[in-house]
Design a protein around this motif. Structure first.
Motif, PDB file in Angstrom:
ATOM      1  N   THR A 113       0.703  -0.948  -0.112  1.00 46.34           N
ATOM      2  CA  THR A 113      -0.016  -0.239   0.140  1.00 46.34           C
ATOM      3  C   THR A 113       1.340   1.241  -0.140  1.00 46.34           C
ATOM      4  N   VAL A 114       0.382   1.974  -0.852  1.00 46.50           N
ATOM      5  CA  VAL A 114       1.829   3.207  -1.401  1.00 46.50           C
ATOM      6  C   VAL A 114       1.169   4.594  -1.236  1.00 46.50           C
ATOM      7  N   GLU A 132      -1.281  -3.734  11.118  1.00 51.24           N
ATOM      8  CA  GLU A 132      -0.720  -5.395  11.251  1.00 51.24           C
ATOM      9  C   GLU A 132      -1.575  -6.548  10.629  1.00 51.24           C
ATOM     10  N   GLY A 133      -0.668  -6.674  10.288  1.00 52.58           N
ATOM     11  CA  GLY A 133      -0.356  -8.706   9.346  1.00 52.58           C
ATOM     12  C   GLY A 133      -0.067  -8.253   8.161  1.00 52.58           C
ATOM     13  N   ASP A 134       0.600  -6.911   7.636  1.00 49.49           N
ATOM     14  CA  ASP A 134       1.514  -7.177   6.583  1.00 49.49           C
ATOM     15  C   ASP A 134       2.698  -7.473   6.180  1.00 49.49           C
ATOM     16  N   THR A 135       3.447  -7.911   5.772  1.00 48.74           N
ATOM     17  CA  THR A 135       4.281  -7.835   5.333  1.00 48.74           C
ATOM     18  C   THR A 135       5.279  -6.744   4.793  1.00 48.74           C
ATOM     19  N   ALA A 139       7.225  -8.522   8.987  1.00 46.68           N
ATOM     20  CA  ALA A 139       5.457  -8.937   9.788  1.00 46.68           C
ATOM     21  C   ALA A 139       5.683  -8.031  10.555  1.00 46.68           C
ATOM     22  N   ALA A 140       4.491  -7.494  10.380  1.00 41.17           N
ATOM     23  CA  ALA A 140       3.824  -6.573  11.331  1.00 41.17           C
ATOM     24  C   ALA A 140       3.067  -7.136  12.156  1.00 41.17           C
ATOM     25  N   THR A 141       2.784  -6.514  13.582  1.00 43.89           N
ATOM     26  CA  THR A 141       2.237  -7.582  14.089  1.00 43.89           C
ATOM     27  C   THR A 141       1.387  -7.271  15.225  1.00 43.89           C
TER      28      THR A 141
END
Length: 239
Positions: free
Chosen positions: A91-92, A116-119, A172-174
């Protein structure tokens, strides 16, 4: 100018070629020759139901080749595993608009949004953070999530695990969300650097392998010398 945001991949080597390469050692060649000779003697004499000696030698050769093949396959799978960590999309914010783009199209300077959840699709400098945390075990070995914020890390030589102002490709965003500016893509990322080191690693023979190769050459020379003496003896006797 920066290329696609991908880890470079080498042309795959066919499995049969990697397996065939296991039979290039001198000692292995001698064992195969011994197998052929033992089989030929059994075929001529038929003193047993099966050529047990030849089967035993061939089994040892095949076991050795299989072990070498498996070890090489594991090394090749290491880079493939790193590629699998890469994000498919990102996402940019471009031209003031939020949009989803293929991660391979990211370039340094892109502003990415992380939730959250993104790599994480590329290495990036954190610009905004709202309780953002990332899991970096794949890169640093750190088992617990790491908090990220926009405060600048003053030490340029800080370890990766201490760079709380950076996001790294493949992690990864947790928890939380944030905004960051891409600083490196593809092979220029920290994950790309590791992939490059894996690809640049050269296969080195161990002392045991060198000794076995030397022994194989000595045995080969001895076999040729003995065969030459036997042939010369037979020729002299027949005369």
């Amino acid at each position: 100018r920066h290329g696609r945001n991908e880890l470079a991949a080498e042309a795959p080597v066919p499995g049969w070629r990697r397996f065939a390469a296991q039979f290039q050692d001198v000692l292995v060649v001698l064992l195969l020759v011994a197998t052929a000779i033992s089989t030929a003697i059994w075929y001529l004499e038929r003193d047993a139901a099966l050529p047990y000696e030849a089967i035993a030698i061939l089994a040892v050769v095949l076991l050795n080749a299989t072990m070498g093949y498996v070890q090489e396959a594991r090394a090749a799978a290491a880079v493939a595993a790193l590629r699998a960590l890469s994000a498919a999309e990102a996402t940019v914010v471009r031209d003031g608009e939020r949009r989803r783009v293929p991660a391979a199209e990211l370039v340094p300077g892109d502003v990415i949004l992380v939730e959250e959840g993104d790599t994480i699709p590329a290495d990036a400098r954190v610009a905004e953070s709202t309780a953002l945390q990332t899991a970096e075990a794949a890169l640093t070995g750190e088992s617990l999530p790491v908090s990220k914020d926009a405060r600048t890390v003053a030490d340029p030589d800080a370890a990766l695990g201490d760079r709380h102002d950076m996001l790294f490709s493949g992690t990864a965003a947790t928890y939380g969300h944030g905004r960051a500016v891409v600083t490196a893509t593809g092979m220029q990322t920290e994950m790309g650097r590791i992939a490059g080191m894996l690809r640049a690693t050269r296969d080195e023979t161990t002392p045991l392998q060198r000794e076995l190769d030397r022994t194989g050459r000595m045995l080969g020379a001895a076999v040729v010398a003995i065969a030459a003496v036997m042939i010369a003896t037979i020729v002299v006797v027949e005369r």
